[in-house]
Design a protein around this motif. Sequence first.
Motif, mmCIF file in Angstrom:
data_model
loop_
_atom_site.group_PDB
_atom_site.id
_atom_site.type_symbol
_atom_site.label_atom_id
_atom_site.label_comp_id
_atom_site.label_asym_id
_atom_site.label_seq_id
_atom_site.Cartn_x
_atom_site.Cartn_y
_atom_site.Cartn_z
ATOM 1 N N VAL A 78 70.319 53.070 73.419
ATOM 2 C CA VAL A 78 69.208 53.707 74.132
ATOM 3 C C VAL A 78 69.687 55.027 74.755
ATOM 4 C CG1 VAL A 78 67.605 53.480 76.069
ATOM 5 C CG2 VAL A 78 67.958 51.559 74.504
ATOM 6 N N ASP A 79 70.885 55.022 75.350
ATOM 7 C CA ASP A 79 71.438 56.248 75.937
ATOM 8 C C ASP A 79 71.652 57.318 74.871
ATOM 9 O OD1 ASP A 79 71.471 55.111 78.454
ATOM 10 O OD2 ASP A 79 73.597 54.558 78.372
ATOM 11 N N PHE A 81 65.740 43.905 68.987
ATOM 12 C CA PHE A 81 64.303 43.824 69.272
ATOM 13 C C PHE A 81 63.980 44.573 70.572
ATOM 14 C CE2 PHE A 81 64.301 39.459 67.018
ATOM 15 C CZ PHE A 81 63.988 40.026 65.791
ATOM 16 N N GLN A 82 64.814 44.353 71.601
ATOM 17 C CA GLN A 82 64.592 45.002 72.896
ATOM 18 C C GLN A 82 64.790 46.514 72.799
ATOM 19 O OE1 GLN A 82 67.429 42.329 74.774
ATOM 20 N NE2 GLN A 82 65.842 41.727 76.248
ATOM 21 N N VAL A 83 65.803 46.941 72.040
ATOM 22 C CA VAL A 83 66.045 48.376 71.843
ATOM 23 C C VAL A 83 64.821 49.009 71.187
ATOM 24 C CG1 VAL A 83 67.399 50.075 70.531
ATOM 25 C CG2 VAL A 83 68.560 48.206 71.736
ATOM 26 N N THR A 84 64.324 48.362 70.130
ATOM 27 C CA THR A 84 63.162 48.887 69.408
ATOM 28 C C THR A 84 61.959 49.007 70.340
ATOM 29 O OG1 THR A 84 63.983 47.899 67.361
ATOM 30 C CG2 THR A 84 61.649 48.494 67.417
ATOM 31 N N ARG A 85 61.726 47.970 71.125
ATOM 32 C CA ARG A 85 60.599 47.968 72.057
ATOM 33 C C ARG A 85 60.749 49.102 73.087
ATOM 34 N NH1 ARG A 85 60.484 42.687 72.638
ATOM 35 N NH2 ARG A 85 61.784 42.642 74.470
ATOM 36 N N LYS A 86 61.961 49.285 73.634
ATOM 37 C CA LYS A 86 62.197 50.356 74.611
ATOM 38 C C LYS A 86 61.929 51.735 74.001
ATOM 39 C CE LYS A 86 65.632 48.915 78.002
ATOM 40 N NZ LYS A 86 65.429 49.676 79.227
ATOM 41 N N LEU A 87 62.392 51.932 72.764
ATOM 42 C CA LEU A 87 62.198 53.230 72.113
ATOM 43 C C LEU A 87 60.715 53.501 71.866
ATOM 44 C CD1 LEU A 87 65.160 53.247 69.552
ATOM 45 C CD2 LEU A 87 65.050 54.332 71.817
ATOM 46 N N ARG A 88 59.972 52.464 71.483
ATOM 47 C CA ARG A 88 58.541 52.622 71.208
ATOM 48 C C ARG A 88 57.744 52.922 72.471
ATOM 49 N NH1 ARG A 88 59.688 54.217 67.646
ATOM 50 N NH2 ARG A 88 59.999 53.326 65.620
ATOM 51 N N ARG A 89 58.206 52.427 73.608
ATOM 52 C CA ARG A 89 57.463 52.593 74.859
ATOM 53 C C ARG A 89 57.798 53.888 75.592
ATOM 54 N NH1 ARG A 89 57.727 46.345 77.031
ATOM 55 N NH2 ARG A 89 56.154 45.545 75.576
ATOM 56 N N SER A 96 58.451 58.255 68.464
ATOM 57 C CA SER A 96 58.201 58.628 67.074
ATOM 58 C C SER A 96 59.437 58.505 66.175
ATOM 59 C CB SER A 96 57.666 60.056 67.006
ATOM 60 O OG SER A 96 58.647 60.957 67.474
ATOM 61 N N ILE A 97 60.574 58.104 66.740
ATOM 62 C CA ILE A 97 61.792 57.963 65.931
ATOM 63 C C ILE A 97 61.716 56.646 65.152
ATOM 64 C CG2 ILE A 97 64.314 57.736 65.979
ATOM 65 C CD1 ILE A 97 64.237 59.342 68.645
ATOM 66 N N PRO A 98 61.803 56.707 63.809
ATOM 67 C CA PRO A 98 61.751 55.465 63.028
ATOM 68 C C PRO A 98 62.966 54.574 63.321
ATOM 69 C CG PRO A 98 61.624 57.409 61.594
ATOM 70 C CD PRO A 98 61.938 57.887 62.973
ATOM 71 N N GLN A 129 57.621 44.620 67.153
ATOM 72 C CA GLN A 129 58.274 45.355 68.249
ATOM 73 C C GLN A 129 58.240 46.856 68.002
ATOM 74 O OE1 GLN A 129 58.893 43.381 70.899
ATOM 75 N NE2 GLN A 129 58.053 41.995 69.372
ATOM 76 N N GLY A 130 57.900 47.237 66.755
ATOM 77 C CA GLY A 130 57.803 48.661 66.441
ATOM 78 C C GLY A 130 58.758 49.136 65.365
#
Length: 124
Positions: free
Chosen positions: A42-43, A65-73, A79-81, A100-101
């Motif tokens: 995430v950083d 899953f949590q990383v993906t959710r954080k990036l989507r929110r 917008s990063i795939p 999760q995105g």
Amino acid sequence: MNKKGPKVLVVDDSPTDRYYMADLLDKRGFSVITAGSGDEAVDKVRTESPRLVVVDVVMPGLSGFQVTRKLRRDPQTESIPVIIVSSKDTETDRIWGLRQGATEYLIKPVVPEEFIARVEALTN
């Protein structure tokens, strides 16, 4: 300035898996950065602005899953795939990852040609 192709962040707590995927991408001309945990990922997404994130699911701290959710929110990163790459091979896991995105969900070990094709499709 680095003349390599699009920047891809590879996130996996397994140094072997991380190196394998990073090496595949590097050999195809991508600029590769890596992270060994979800928190580090995430950083790095915020500081490095990669074009794509490849993330494992099972890691200490934040899961893929949590990383993906954080990036989507986060408006800065939404917008990063994200390609989830996991040994979790059930339909439920795949569906959950996509919910999760995640843009894609691939099973480990990755098939090199399929992996590169998915990355290229999402970074062009």
